[in-house]
Design a protein around this motif. Structure first.
Motif, PDB file in Angstrom:
ATOM      1  N   LYS A 144      37.614  19.104  36.546  1.00 42.51           N
ATOM      2  CA  LYS A 144      37.473  19.414  37.966  1.00 42.51           C
ATOM      3  C   LYS A 144      36.005  19.478  38.393  1.00 42.51           C
ATOM      4  O   LYS A 144      35.632  19.035  39.480  1.00 42.51           O
ATOM      5  N   ASN A 177      33.340  30.171  48.685  1.00 44.31           N
ATOM      6  CA  ASN A 177      34.705  30.502  48.234  1.00 44.31           C
ATOM      7  C   ASN A 177      35.177  29.590  47.102  1.00 44.31           C
ATOM      8  O   ASN A 177      36.364  29.487  46.832  1.00 44.31           O
ATOM      9  N   GLY A 178      34.236  28.924  46.442  1.00 40.78           N
ATOM     10  CA  GLY A 178      34.604  27.989  45.384  1.00 40.78           C
ATOM     11  C   GLY A 178      35.268  28.664  44.195  1.00 40.78           C
ATOM     12  O   GLY A 178      36.197  28.110  43.596  1.00 40.78           O
ATOM     13  N   ASP A 227      37.104  31.472  44.201  1.00 39.59           N
ATOM     14  CA  ASP A 227      38.484  31.851  44.560  1.00 39.59           C
ATOM     15  C   ASP A 227      39.399  30.637  44.534  1.00 39.59           C
ATOM     16  O   ASP A 227      40.534  30.711  44.037  1.00 39.59           O
ATOM     17  N   ASN A 228      38.930  29.506  45.072  1.00 39.83           N
ATOM     18  CA  ASN A 228      39.739  28.284  45.069  1.00 39.83           C
ATOM     19  C   ASN A 228      40.010  27.804  43.651  1.00 39.83           C
ATOM     20  O   ASN A 228      41.136  27.399  43.325  1.00 39.83           O
ATOM     21  N   LEU A 229      38.977  27.869  42.801  1.00 43.19           N
ATOM     22  CA  LEU A 229      39.144  27.442  41.414  1.00 43.19           C
ATOM     23  C   LEU A 229      40.144  28.330  40.684  1.00 43.19           C
ATOM     24  O   LEU A 229      40.999  27.842  39.939  1.00 43.19           O
ATOM     25  N   ASN A 257      42.623  30.093  41.993  1.00 38.27           N
ATOM     26  CA  ASN A 257      43.980  29.832  42.494  1.00 38.27           C
ATOM     27  C   ASN A 257      44.534  28.519  41.956  1.00 38.27           C
ATOM     28  O   ASN A 257      45.731  28.411  41.633  1.00 38.27           O
ATOM     29  N   GLU A 258      43.666  27.501  41.845  1.00 39.15           N
ATOM     30  CA  GLU A 258      44.112  26.203  41.326  1.00 39.15           C
ATOM     31  C   GLU A 258      44.490  26.293  39.850  1.00 39.15           C
ATOM     32  O   GLU A 258      45.468  25.686  39.418  1.00 39.15           O
ATOM     33  N   LYS A 291      47.852  28.016  39.635  1.00 38.18           N
ATOM     34  CA  LYS A 291      48.926  27.155  40.152  1.00 38.18           C
ATOM     35  C   LYS A 291      49.202  25.968  39.229  1.00 38.18           C
ATOM     36  O   LYS A 291      50.359  25.675  38.890  1.00 38.18           O
TER      37      LYS A 291
END
Length: 212
Positions: A46, A82-83, A85-87, A89-90, A93
């Protein structure tokens, strides 16, 4: 002996530490080991442009702590900040991990002192079809500016598009592979060129170290 053994595994507990730090029962050990592998693989794929050197994982009860050492933290953090937090969550998921994940970003001040980052740079140069001898020379110059005590770079494959694959290496300074107290930073990476895959190995000698 030093040339037949992985330099990092050879020195675990002396100058190197494990990249994963946790204990578990034997029944769930394979599952946690697979989780660690998936987390590392996902982050590396990623954030392949973030100049990541090392990903260390620690487990505490229901929490997984991921420490990412990078030379370009801005790419991971993102423009809005917010990178992370996004990482997180990904990862939860995509990999379907039930534990809470905490991600820490550690900035590397001197990227040329890290074999992994130097290997990534050499791979990028080779993929741009720059002559391998010139790339090796530039890599050694970068390491010398970072006050490395010794460096060895080896590239193998179809060098400069030659029909027959071969191996070329250059060493400058001291690289004591058999000395256990020697702090050797080692990496192996690949360059995907139009004439095949080139393997790149780098040994950086940072000095002698008595203990962790």
């Amino acid at each position: 002996m030093g040339q037949k053994t992985h330099p990092s595994g050879f020195r675990i507990g002396i100058t190197e530490s494990h990249k994963s730090s946790w204990f578990s029962k034997m029944k769930i050990y394979p599952q946690k080991l697979e989780e660690d592998y998936k987390i590392r693989s996902y982050i590396t794929a990623k954030l392949n442009k973030a100049s990541i050197s090392t990903i260390r994982i620690e487990r505490m009860l229901n929490q997984i702590e991921v420490n990412i050492q990078t030379a370009r933290p801005g790419i991971i953090l993102g423009k809005m900040g917010n990178g992370i937090d996004n990482l997180r969550n990904e990862i939860i998921k995509q990999l379907k991990i039930n534990n809470k994940i905490r991600i820490n970003i550690i900035e590397i001040k001197e990227p040329d002192r890290e074999a992994e980052l130097l290997g990534q740079w050499i791979a990028q140069q080779l993929e741009k079809r720059i002559a391998f001898r010139r790339v090796i020379r530039q890599g050694i110059q970068r390491a010398n500016k970072a006050n490395i005590k010794g460096i060895k770079i080896q590239i193998s494959g179809r060098l400069n598009g030659a029909e027959i694959a071969r191996k070329e290496w250059v060493r400058e300074g001291r690289v004591p592979l058999q000395t256990l107290r020697a702090n050797i930073n080692y990496t192996y990476t690949r360059a995907q060129t139009i004439y095949g895959i080139l393997g790149i190995k780098i040994w950086l000698f940072k000095g002698e170290q008595i203990s962790l």
